[in-house]
Design a protein around this motif. Structure first.
Motif, PDB file in Angstrom:
ATOM      1  N   LEU A   1       0.811  -1.222   0.000  1.00  0.00           N
ATOM      2  CA  LEU A   1       0.000   0.000   0.000  1.00  0.00           C
ATOM      3  C   LEU A   1       0.846   1.275   0.000  1.00  0.00           C
ATOM      4  N   TYR A   2       2.103   1.187   0.375  1.00  0.00           N
ATOM      5  CA  TYR A   2       2.986   2.352   0.292  1.00  0.00           C
ATOM      6  C   TYR A   2       3.292   2.702  -1.165  1.00  0.00           C
ATOM      7  N   ASP A   3       3.306   1.699  -2.030  1.00  0.00           N
ATOM      8  CA  ASP A   3       3.697   1.913  -3.422  1.00  0.00           C
ATOM      9  C   ASP A   3       2.562   1.810  -4.433  1.00  0.00           C
ATOM     10  N   TYR A   4       1.451   1.218  -4.037  1.00  0.00           N
ATOM     11  CA  TYR A   4       0.338   1.009  -4.966  1.00  0.00           C
ATOM     12  C   TYR A   4      -0.953   1.552  -4.356  1.00  0.00           C
ATOM     13  N   ASP A   5      -1.842   2.017  -5.233  1.00  0.00           N
ATOM     14  CA  ASP A   5      -3.126   2.559  -4.770  1.00  0.00           C
ATOM     15  C   ASP A   5      -4.164   1.477  -4.527  1.00  0.00           C
TER      16      ASP A   5
ATOM     17  N   VAL B   1      -7.995  -0.173  -1.149  1.00  0.00           N
ATOM     18  CA  VAL B   1      -7.789   0.955  -2.061  1.00  0.00           C
ATOM     19  C   VAL B   1      -7.434   2.203  -1.259  1.00  0.00           C
ATOM     20  N   THR B   2      -6.405   2.921  -1.724  1.00  0.00           N
ATOM     21  CA  THR B   2      -6.042   4.175  -1.074  1.00  0.00           C
ATOM     22  C   THR B   2      -6.397   5.351  -1.977  1.00  0.00           C
TER      23      THR B   2
ATOM     24  N   LYS C   1      -2.935   9.007   2.686  1.00  0.00           N
ATOM     25  CA  LYS C   1      -3.709   8.163   1.783  1.00  0.00           C
ATOM     26  C   LYS C   1      -4.766   7.475   2.644  1.00  0.00           C
ATOM     27  N   GLU C   2      -6.036   7.789   2.387  1.00  0.00           N
ATOM     28  CA  GLU C   2      -7.128   7.140   3.114  1.00  0.00           C
ATOM     29  C   GLU C   2      -7.277   5.715   2.591  1.00  0.00           C
ATOM     30  N   LEU C   3      -7.501   4.793   3.482  1.00  0.00           N
ATOM     31  CA  LEU C   3      -7.617   3.392   3.103  1.00  0.00           C
ATOM     32  C   LEU C   3      -9.067   2.947   3.177  1.00  0.00           C
ATOM     33  N   ARG C   4      -9.517   2.308   2.130  1.00  0.00           N
ATOM     34  CA  ARG C   4     -10.876   1.758   2.053  1.00  0.00           C
ATOM     35  C   ARG C   4     -10.784   0.320   1.559  1.00  0.00           C
ATOM     36  N   PHE C   5     -11.902  -0.389   1.688  1.00  0.00           N
ATOM     37  CA  PHE C   5     -11.970  -1.769   1.223  1.00  0.00           C
ATOM     38  C   PHE C   5     -13.139  -1.886   0.260  1.00  0.00           C
TER      39      PHE C   5
ATOM     40  N   ASN D   1       0.033   5.911   7.931  1.00  0.00           N
ATOM     41  CA  ASN D   1      -0.123   6.807   6.795  1.00  0.00           C
ATOM     42  C   ASN D   1       0.679   6.218   5.638  1.00  0.00           C
ATOM     43  N   TYR D   2      -0.014   5.780   4.592  1.00  0.00           N
ATOM     44  CA  TYR D   2       0.646   5.117   3.462  1.00  0.00           C
ATOM     45  C   TYR D   2       1.202   6.083   2.424  1.00  0.00           C
ATOM     46  N   LEU D   3       1.113   7.379   2.686  1.00  0.00           N
ATOM     47  CA  LEU D   3       1.675   8.356   1.755  1.00  0.00           C
ATOM     48  C   LEU D   3       3.146   8.578   2.097  1.00  0.00           C
ATOM     49  N   ARG D   4       4.024   8.085   1.237  1.00  0.00           N
ATOM     50  CA  ARG D   4       5.467   8.172   1.508  1.00  0.00           C
ATOM     51  C   ARG D   4       5.929   9.621   1.671  1.00  0.00           C
ATOM     52  N   GLY D   5       5.327  10.545   0.940  1.00  0.00           N
ATOM     53  CA  GLY D   5       5.717  11.950   1.016  1.00  0.00           C
ATOM     54  C   GLY D   5       5.448  12.583   2.370  1.00  0.00           C
ATOM     55  N   SER D   6       4.621  11.950   3.171  1.00  0.00           N
ATOM     56  CA  SER D   6       4.306  12.467   4.505  1.00  0.00           C
ATOM     57  C   SER D   6       5.023  11.687   5.598  1.00  0.00           C
TER      58      SER D   6
END
Length: 164
Positions: free
Chosen positions: A13-17, A28-29, A46-50, A122-127
């Protein structure tokens, strides 16, 4: 032999949406910009949903497992299948399964599969490294300034002509 899919899902999830777990659903992020709420400033994330409808195997998870465990794609598929069967069995019996660093899948009162994400990740690497923080209270201005009147260009020209 079942495996811990949560580790692979979390890493991907860090690298894929989207990470699809065949026969279960997709995680899904979506990008969420930095925001303020209740006196806190939150970094972009990145908000995480299923989505239970995303269950067709796209190969990402099995390829990652195959590479990580140095096994064939067929063996990775078998491991994923066995693990998902265990998850589905646990959902029927316990009505919930916890996926570390991902969230909790559970069966609600209407017998629907639901998801509650782990909000501590938080799966957004930039943060990476940024955390929410409390905003300081606004300082009260001690001196009251007179409002500056807004003047149109035409009024300004008239005012200049009057002064000359």
């Amino acid at each position: 032999m079942a495996i811990q899919l949560d580790t692979y899902i979390s890493e991907l999830l860090y690298d894929y949406d989207c990470v699809i777990v065949p026969q279960l659903g997709g995680f899904v992020t979506n990008y969420k910009p930095a925001h303020f709420s209740e006196g806190l400033a939150h970094p972009a994330s990145k908000e995480l949903r299923f989505n239970k409808n995303l269950s067709k195997n796209d190969g990402l998870l099995r390829q990652t497992i195959s590479n990580g465990k140095n096994i064939s794609i067929k063996e990775a598929d078998a491991l994923v299948h066995e693990t998902v069967e265990n998850y589905l069995g646990s959902l029927k019996l316990k009505r919930r399964i916890e996926l570390k660093k991902v969230g909790v899948l559970f069966i609600d009162e209407n017998e629907q599969l639901r998801f509650s994400p782990d909000k501590s990740v938080n799966y957004l690497r930039g943060s990476f490294g940024f955390e929410s923080f409390e905003l300081p209270p606004l300082a009260v201005q001690k001196e009251v300034k007179q409002p500056v009147p807004v003047v149109s260009e035409k009024e300004a020209e008239q005012h200049q002509e009057e002064e000359t």
